[in-house]
Design a protein around this motif. Structure first.
Motif, PDB file in Angstrom:
ATOM      1  N   VAL A  10      68.764  26.503  54.212  1.00  0.00           N
ATOM      2  CA  VAL A  10      69.782  27.063  53.318  1.00  0.00           C
ATOM      3  C   VAL A  10      70.006  26.134  52.130  1.00  0.00           C
ATOM      4  O   VAL A  10      70.093  26.584  50.978  1.00  0.00           O
ATOM      5  CB  VAL A  10      71.104  27.307  54.080  1.00  0.00           C
ATOM      6  N   SER A  11      70.087  24.846  52.393  1.00  0.00           N
ATOM      7  CA  SER A  11      70.292  23.871  51.310  1.00  0.00           C
ATOM      8  C   SER A  11      69.163  23.936  50.295  1.00  0.00           C
ATOM      9  O   SER A  11      69.390  23.931  49.082  1.00  0.00           O
ATOM     10  CB  SER A  11      70.388  22.456  51.884  1.00  0.00           C
ATOM     11  N   ARG A  12      67.928  24.012  50.800  1.00  0.00           N
ATOM     12  CA  ARG A  12      66.757  24.069  49.922  1.00  0.00           C
ATOM     13  C   ARG A  12      66.766  25.358  49.093  1.00  0.00           C
ATOM     14  O   ARG A  12      66.454  25.329  47.897  1.00  0.00           O
ATOM     15  CB  ARG A  12      65.481  23.969  50.759  1.00  0.00           C
ATOM     16  N   SER A  13      67.123  26.475  49.725  1.00  0.00           N
ATOM     17  CA  SER A  13      67.147  27.760  49.025  1.00  0.00           C
ATOM     18  C   SER A  13      68.191  27.773  47.923  1.00  0.00           C
ATOM     19  O   SER A  13      67.937  28.230  46.798  1.00  0.00           O
ATOM     20  CB  SER A  13      67.434  28.892  50.020  1.00  0.00           C
ATOM     21  N   GLU A  46      71.748  35.719  46.703  1.00  0.00           N
ATOM     22  CA  GLU A  46      70.424  36.332  46.830  1.00  0.00           C
ATOM     23  C   GLU A  46      69.406  35.336  47.381  1.00  0.00           C
ATOM     24  O   GLU A  46      68.534  35.697  48.173  1.00  0.00           O
ATOM     25  CB  GLU A  46      69.964  36.864  45.462  1.00  0.00           C
ATOM     26  N   ALA A  47      69.509  34.071  46.977  1.00  0.00           N
ATOM     27  CA  ALA A  47      68.590  33.029  47.460  1.00  0.00           C
ATOM     28  C   ALA A  47      68.778  32.816  48.966  1.00  0.00           C
ATOM     29  O   ALA A  47      67.810  32.672  49.710  1.00  0.00           O
ATOM     30  CB  ALA A  47      68.830  31.728  46.706  1.00  0.00           C
ATOM     31  N   TYR A  53      68.939  34.475  55.803  1.00  0.00           N
ATOM     32  CA  TYR A  53      70.308  34.292  56.284  1.00  0.00           C
ATOM     33  C   TYR A  53      71.223  35.249  55.528  1.00  0.00           C
ATOM     34  O   TYR A  53      70.825  35.871  54.548  1.00  0.00           O
ATOM     35  CB  TYR A  53      70.768  32.837  56.075  1.00  0.00           C
ATOM     36  N   ASP A  54      72.466  35.351  55.975  1.00  0.00           N
ATOM     37  CA  ASP A  54      73.391  36.243  55.285  1.00  0.00           C
ATOM     38  C   ASP A  54      74.644  35.480  54.895  1.00  0.00           C
ATOM     39  O   ASP A  54      74.893  34.365  55.385  1.00  0.00           O
ATOM     40  CB  ASP A  54      73.762  37.450  56.156  1.00  0.00           C
TER      41      ASP A  54
END
Length: 731
Positions: A10-13, A46-47, A53-54
């Protein structure tokens, strides 16, 4: 999120989004704190969703009074508010807002908009269909204002023509102050926001004309209170008709969410709105009526037209136990239907939500229109000033005549048709497609589809029926029974076909599913692997010729052969696309697909390999991936246009910009895409030409041979918007 890997992903996205300064993801609370600089929350969400994930969000529906040319500006204003993820603004003023409940709420958004001068109301409650409610309110507001205009304008005309100027002034006041109030308030709002709109022109025209007439009356000069009253009344007549036509188009599908239902309560039929039905209700449906909710036939027999679901106009026979869909029509017979899904959970409600999002399509040509709209009103005001100065100072006409020319210019031009050109064309197209069972989620997909160079089709369930049959088995009966029990835990179509061969139930433990490869489990103490040839051979000793091999306790013991029937429309669709000059490929996980379609087949691909293929093809140009919407979700999301072929009724679980009932529907989608682009260009060409000619005539360029006084200039202006709406509705 459930592990450190999730936090890292998630952090990377989030960090990959341009404009993100800092991100801190907390695994314990499930929260992410993000610092932004010139970035939108929508891009961050969106990322995260693209990473699998949501994000917890809430939705609100608002009704905002605005003009068509203000739609894009309003959307941008809302999306710039703290906590707002996404805003969808339709031409009828219905606004759907998705927001972060930890940062804002519906009331805060409403208050922020009201500070900007907008008239806003929150459309709350599941029992209301926002489109229907909003269009009803808009139409009612125009009708009330028009009624006052129709009542007082004739009297103003009579008193003006009989020389009773003071009475003409008095009877013009209700028209100017009440009927014209919506235009004056809209102009004031635009002024506060340092912009201009259609209200600016109408309000300026009526106020300049009326105030000059008042001044002239006081000094004993000529007046034209009648012209100003007619001007407002004619504009209202046009806007009322425009609102009716827009409502008719907007509510064509959404209106089916609110129909009369005859529900059985305590043994008696009670008529209620379909929005009040609950799961477990039993409704009576008679010939000619719309089925009000998703359900199962409990009693009766009839023919039901389900084009909105299947795309087939021909009715299908329904008997006890048959499923029925909300929005379909009972052509003949009578049914008692047990409700299984109601309100916003029906298939129809999901279609309507998809259409709401599709209407917000932003075609490239609209960028030019937006730039023109920004300077349109200032340019018209400048022309009106120039017209006054030329007629007064150069031509030497009396002041009141010069004012009439100036007012005619203000009343004759309107940016509304420019704002309606794209959304009305898209709206009518997505509605027409929805009636054929084609659900467009992203309106931009219609244009991209016609520009696409590469089409990639999945095989199983897309080009084929997905109804597998086992044609050959080379394992003993006991092993086959073990394999069938193991496959019963998988949802793959091939697994379902094999699982039907189970003779008796066996104990299965430690089941593992390897998407696109095979399955593993311990059946009655034996380790069993079933899957693609390469997958099994990598993990077991031995060999086999079948496309599906069986491995027991580390050794290959035989195989299974399955076959799937090609869809009737698959060959036609692919040949048509090839004929159009498209590059067409088939991507399948089947190592031995046995297809003869005249196109290249990439076989034995895993889901990740299909994604890689899409990325590779996108380098050639716009790429379309067509799959089943579930197993091919990753590839569909990666493509420029993702199309899901599905006959399911829960469209929310399918990936894809468009969901179609059959492969052949892609050709219809292409046709409607071409129609949409054509309609947009025709609408814009008409709007530009009409405004140009009308302004030239109103300014007196062809005077005295051809001239339009202010009231008729306003009437002609109203017809401009009506013509755009009407032309959009024409097939």
């Amino acid at each position: 999120m459930h592990c450190a890997t999730c936090v890292a992903t998630v952090s990377r996205s989030v960090s990959s989004v341009k404009g993100v300064v800092d991100v801190n993801v907390n695994l314990a609370s499930g929260e992410a704190k993000v610092s932004l600089s010139n970035a939108k929350l929508k891009d961050v969400v969106e990322a995260i969703r693209k990473a699998g994930y949501d994000v917890l969000t809430q939705r609100a529906t608002l009704k905002v009074s605005l003009n068509p040319e203000e739609v894009e500006r309003l959307r941008e204003e809302i999306e710039e508010m703290p906590g707002v993820v996404k805003a969808i603004v339709n031409v009828d003023g219905v606004v759907y807002v998705e927001f972060n409940p930890l940062s804002t709420n519906a009331e805060a958004i409403r208050e922020a908009l009201e500070k900007e001068g907008y008239k806003v109301s929150v459309l709350a409650g599941e029992e209301e269909v926002p489109e229907v409610l909003a269009s009803r309110r808009e139409l009612r507001g125009y009708l009330y204002a028009l009624a006052v205009g129709v009542a007082f304008t004739p009297l103003t005309l009579i008193f003006q023509y009989t020389g009773l100027t003071f009475l003409a002034l008095l009877f013009s006041l209700p028209v100017q102050l009440y009927s014209g109030l919506r235009f004056h308030l809209g102009a004031w709002r635009a002024f506060k926001n340092k912009t201009t709109n259609m209200d600016t022109l109408v309000s300026l025209a009526s106020n300049v004309g009326w105030l000059y007439s008042l001044y002239s009356f006081l000094i004993g000069g000529p007046t034209f209170f009648d012209s100003i009253s007619l001007l407002i009344t004619f504009v209202l007549a046009g806007k009322t008709l425009e609102a009716y036509l827009k409502a008719k188009s907007t509510n064509e599908i959404a209106g089916l969410l609110s129909v009369k239902a005859h529900v059985l309560r305590e043994g008696r039929e009670v008529e209620v709105d379909s929005s009040k039905l609950e799961v477990g209700d039993v409704v009576v449906v008679r010939a000619g009526e719309t089925i009000p909710a998703d359900g199962v036939v409990e009693e009766g027999m009839g023919e039901v037209e389900e084009a909105i679901f299947t795309g087939e106009v021909r009715p299908s026979r329904k008997v006890k136990g048959s499923p029925v869909i909300a929005g379909s029509t009972l052509v003949s017979g009578a049914l008692k239907v047990y409700v299984t899904r109601a309100k916003n959970r029906t298939y129809l409600a999901q279609v309507v939500q998809a259409l709401r999002e599709a209407q917000n399509a932003k075609f490239p040509i609209q960028k030019l229109v937006d730039r023109v709209s920004q300077v349109f009103v200032p340019a018209i005001i400048s022309i009106a000033v120039v017209a006054f100065l030329v007629w007064k100072l150069v031509m030497g006409v009396p002041t009141y005549e010069a004012v009439l020319f100036s007012v005619a210019v203000l009343a004759g031009a309107c940016p509304c048709p420019l704002g309606l050109a794209t959304p009305m064309a898209v709206l009518t197209s997505v509605n027409k497609l929805a009636k054929k069972g084609i659900v467009v989620r992203d309106g931009d997909a219609m244009e991209k589809l016609n520009q696409a160079k590469v089409f990639i089709f999945d095989k199983t369930g897309t080009l084929t029926k997905g109804e597998f049959k086992v044609t050959k088995v080379t394992v003993d009966e006991e092993t086959l029974n073990a394999v069938a029990n193991l496959e019963g835990y998988s949802s793959h179509p091939i697994a379902k076909a094999i699982s039907k061969l189970a003779k008796r139930k066996l104990k299965v433990e430690n089941f593992s599913d390897f998407p696109g490869e095979g399955v593993f489990g311990v059946v009655e103490g034996k380790s069993v692997i079933v899957g693609k040839k390469d997958f099994v051979l990598r993990n077991c000793e031995g060999s086999g010729e079948e496309s599906i091999l069986v491995c027991v306790d580390g050794k290959v013991v035989g195989g299974i052969v399955v076959e799937d029937e090609l869809r009737e429309d698959a060959v036609t669709t692919i040949r048509q696309l090839v004929k159009q000059g498209k590059e067409v490929y088939v991507a399948t996980g089947d190592p031995d697909p046995k297809l003869d379609l005249g196109v290249k087949v990439f076989s034995g691909l895993s889901p990740d390999e299909k994604v890689d293929l899409v990325r590779k093809m996108r380098k050639k140009g716009l790429t379309v991936f067509v799959g089943d919407g579930v197993n091919d979700a990753q590839a569909i999301r990666e493509a420029d246009v993702g199309i899901a072929v599905s006959s399911g009724t829960d469209i929310a679980k399918y990936a894809g910009d468009v969901i179609v009932p059959s492969v052949y529907s892609i050709l219809e989608l292409e046709r409607m895409g071409r129609r949409t682009v054509k309609k947009i260009k025709e609408n814009l060409a008409w709007a530009f030409a009409y405004n140009s000619v009308l302004v030239a005539i109103a300014s007196g360029l062809f005077y005295p041979a051809l001239y339009l006084p202010p009231e008729y200039s306003a009437l002609a202006m109203s017809l401009n918007s009506i013509s755009v709406v009407t032309w959009s509705l024409v097939s």
